[in-house]
Design an enzyme around this catalytic site. Structure first.
Site, PDB file in Angstrom:
ATOM      1  N   HIS A  65     -40.596  90.689 113.312  1.00 38.30           N
ATOM      2  CA  HIS A  65     -41.833  90.591 114.077  1.00 38.30           C
ATOM      3  C   HIS A  65     -41.607  90.138 115.512  1.00 38.30           C
ATOM      4  O   HIS A  65     -42.407  90.432 116.395  1.00 38.30           O
ATOM      5  CB  HIS A  65     -42.857  89.735 113.330  1.00 38.30           C
ATOM      6  CG  HIS A  65     -43.487  90.522 112.234  1.00 38.30           C
ATOM      7  ND1 HIS A  65     -43.042  90.459 110.938  1.00 38.30           N
ATOM      8  CD2 HIS A  65     -44.442  91.478 112.275  1.00 38.30           C
ATOM      9  CE1 HIS A  65     -43.733  91.326 110.223  1.00 38.30           C
ATOM     10  NE2 HIS A  65     -44.588  91.955 110.990  1.00 38.30           N
ATOM     11  N   CYS A  91     -47.795 103.594 111.494  1.00 33.91           N
ATOM     12  CA  CYS A  91     -47.941 102.515 112.485  1.00 33.91           C
ATOM     13  C   CYS A  91     -46.726 101.584 112.495  1.00 33.91           C
ATOM     14  O   CYS A  91     -46.756 100.551 113.151  1.00 33.91           O
ATOM     15  CB  CYS A  91     -49.221 101.721 112.242  1.00 33.91           C
ATOM     16  SG  CYS A  91     -49.263 100.906 110.643  1.00 33.91           S
TER      17      CYS A  91
END
Ligand code: PEP
Ligand code: MG
Length: 562
Positions: free
Chosen positions: A189, A487
């Site tokens: 992330h 995505c």
């Protein structure tokens, strides 16, 4: 690019762009020495400790003034802890009892932490911030570099072992030109956040970090993953010129995504904050394909209220006018832990109670979020879609769809990021309107490779034919009435985008900085060629040969994108 520097390091490029600047290293925390001597002059030591606490508080205030509102609140509250008179008094007592300065502060902080933990609730969650104050004060007293994101006096390239998502989210674009980390994988992330912020980033540089001393000038290419140490003036000029040429080539394409024969492929932005939304809304994108709402909660110690969430969603939706905004409900857990949601440690957090599984355990959290989103949608004109993360079964999809529709949200979908959902997409998608494939987790779970581990990068590659097969299976199961988008980070790779479109994907969502190259790749190939490209990639037996097969089939004008 020319590499006449003294040394070239190779990492994994995760956020494209070239940056050149001096290194600033993020220091690891230091501990007080076990045998720290008692102060010879106690009064002088008391003054030193008081000054150290004051210096740390002032620095935290300075950073608060530069930070976005949520981060600023946290930094201001942390500065107040450093100024707490009872903390100073406790440290002073310990100094008078014979402790060394760093030990006195360390013990005083631990005493306060223990009492906060005993109270529990909100106060217990302040312990992390208090320990951050402790680490800073101890480092100051010992003359060691400050832990955490360092203060910079000029725009710099941040070099760290690794960065937590919350650290990355708090970085100032005015201060940090690029990130280079020793650890970290391409879909961690931190890498994703860097791309969203338009911050060039290279992860997994490994032992090469040792070469990157404070102040050394480096050139970072967040696309190729190269880092030049002490590049010559000529090499710097060459890198800058090539970056400008590439940007000029891409700017020749604009507007909605489509193949050369006009088949539409929506090009959407991945966002995580209101600031991201505002920046992405200015870019040439057709809306948002993934709003990672958990980033709104990351640096908080309690869930935001419905009213607070509604305000945030209104700000995001308004930025996009009538465009599509796909909102993903809270995806906490694994590498995005939230203290107020998680219940205890897990042996394998990536396989644990995360994503929708957490929402099923804490239904109020999900219902509040859906209520806030529905209220915001009512006040705005955006085309609001909502989807759930980490859905594995048809029953989970049904459960989520019923709750979202009951909240008044008509367009409901699920993320396909667990192989089970891809293999049985016909069942999983039966009760929803759309699917969005999360290739980051889908790759992690298909290859059984932790996405946080740079060492496993060759496995964590969405070019793996097994992952492409699962994308194809998802599209096949979805049928003609449900749209399937991607995505995950794969959507922002211009060559892989051609493969995904050839497999039947109709929207691609990515960091806005990645859109121009993907738009150009699509505009240079017709849909039939994309299908041919996809077939060639799936026929390969490895990620490398899949990519090589696609490179062979590229239109000549698209070769610079490879
Ligand atoms: C994914 O897994 O591909 C995805 C888009 O979700 P995240 O990266 O937030 O887990
Ligand atoms: Mg995911």
């Amino acid at each position: 690019m020319a590499t006449d520097a003294s040394q070239t390091l190779e990492g994994i490029g995760v956020s494209s762009g070239v940056a050149i600047g001096p290194v600033v290293r993020m220091a690891d925390p230091v501990r007080p020495p076990a045998d720290e001597p008692s102060p010879s002059d106690v009064d002088e030591a008391v003054t030193r400790v008081r000054d150290a606490l004051d210096v740390v508080a002032t620095e935290l205030d300075r950073r608060a003034a530069l930070a976005s509102s949520d981060a600023a609140d946290i930094l201001t509250a942390t500065a107040m802890m450093a100024r707490d008179p009872s903390l100073q008094a406790s440290a002073e007592r310990r100094l008078r009892d014979g402790s060394g300065p760093a030990t006195a502060v360390d013990d005083a902080v631990e005493e306060v932490c223990a009492s906060l933990e005993a109270v529990g609730g909100y106060l217990a969650e302040r312990v992390t911030d208090l320990r951050d104050v402790r680490d800073r004060v101890v480092a100051h007293l010992l003359g060691a570099p400050q832990p955490g994101i360092p203060a910079v006096d000029r725009p710099s390239v941040l070099v760290a072992h690794d960065l937590a998502p919350a650290d990355t989210a708090g970085l100032s674009r005015d201060e940090i030109l690029a990130i280079v980390t020793e650890a970290g994988g391409p879909t961690s992330h931190t890498a994703i956040l860097a791309a969203q912020m338009g911050l060039p980033a290279v992860v997994g540089i490994g032992a090469g970090r040792a070469e990157l001393a404070d102040g050394v000038v480096v050139a970072v290419d967040g696309g190729s993953g190269q880092v030049l140490v002490a590049p010559s003036e000529a090499a710097q000029a060459d890198w800058r010129q090539r970056a400008e040429q590439r940007a000029a080539r891409l700017s020749a394409f604009s507007g909605p995504g489509r193949t050369s024969d006009g088949v539409p492929v929506s090009l959407l932005a991945n966002i995580g904050t209101v600031d991201d939304a505002k920046a992405a809304a200015e870019a040439d994108v057709e809306g948002v394909g993934l709003f990672r709402t958990e980033f709104l909660y990351l640096d908080r110690s309690a869930a935001p209220t419905i009213a607070e969430q509604t305000d945030t969603y209104v700000a995001v939706l308004q930025a996009f006018g009538t465009r599509r905004v796909v909102v993903r409900t809270l995806d906490a857990g694994a590498d995005k832990p939230l203290p107020f949601v998680q219940h205890g440690e897990e042996e394998n957090p990536a396989l644990g109670v995360r994503g929708l599984r957490l929402a099923r355990r804490s239904t109020a959290l999900l219902d509040d979020q859906l209520a806030a989103l529905a209220a915001a949608a009512q006040q705005c004109e955006a085309d609001v879609w909502v989807m759930a993360p980490m859905v594995a079964t048809a029953e989970e999809a049904q459960w989520f769809a019923a709750r979202a529709r009951a909240a008044g949200l008509p367009k409901v979908g699920v993320m396909v990021e667990v192989p089970a959902a891809a293999l049985r997409s016909g069942d999983v998608l039966a009760d929803v309107d759309f699917a969005s494939i999360g290739t980051n987790d889908l790759t992690q779970y298909t290859l059984a490779a932790d996405r946080m581990l740079g060492e496993l990068a060759p496995l964590l590659d969405a070019w793996q034919p097994s992952v492409l097969d699962l994308v194809a299976a998802t599209v096949a199961g979805a049928g003609d009435t449900r749209s399937v988008g991607v995505c995950g980070e794969a959507a922002g790779d211009p060559l892989l985008a051609l493969v995904l479109v050839g497999l039947g994907v109709t929207s691609l969502s990515m960091a806005p900085t990645k859109v121009p190259a993907v738009r150009a790749a699509l505009a240079l190939h017709d849909h039939a060629r994309c299908a041919e490209i996809a077939a060639a990639a799936r026929a390969a037996t490895s990620a490398e040969t899949a990519r090589a097969a696609v490179v062979e089939l590229l239109a000549p004008e698209a070769r610079p994108l490879a």
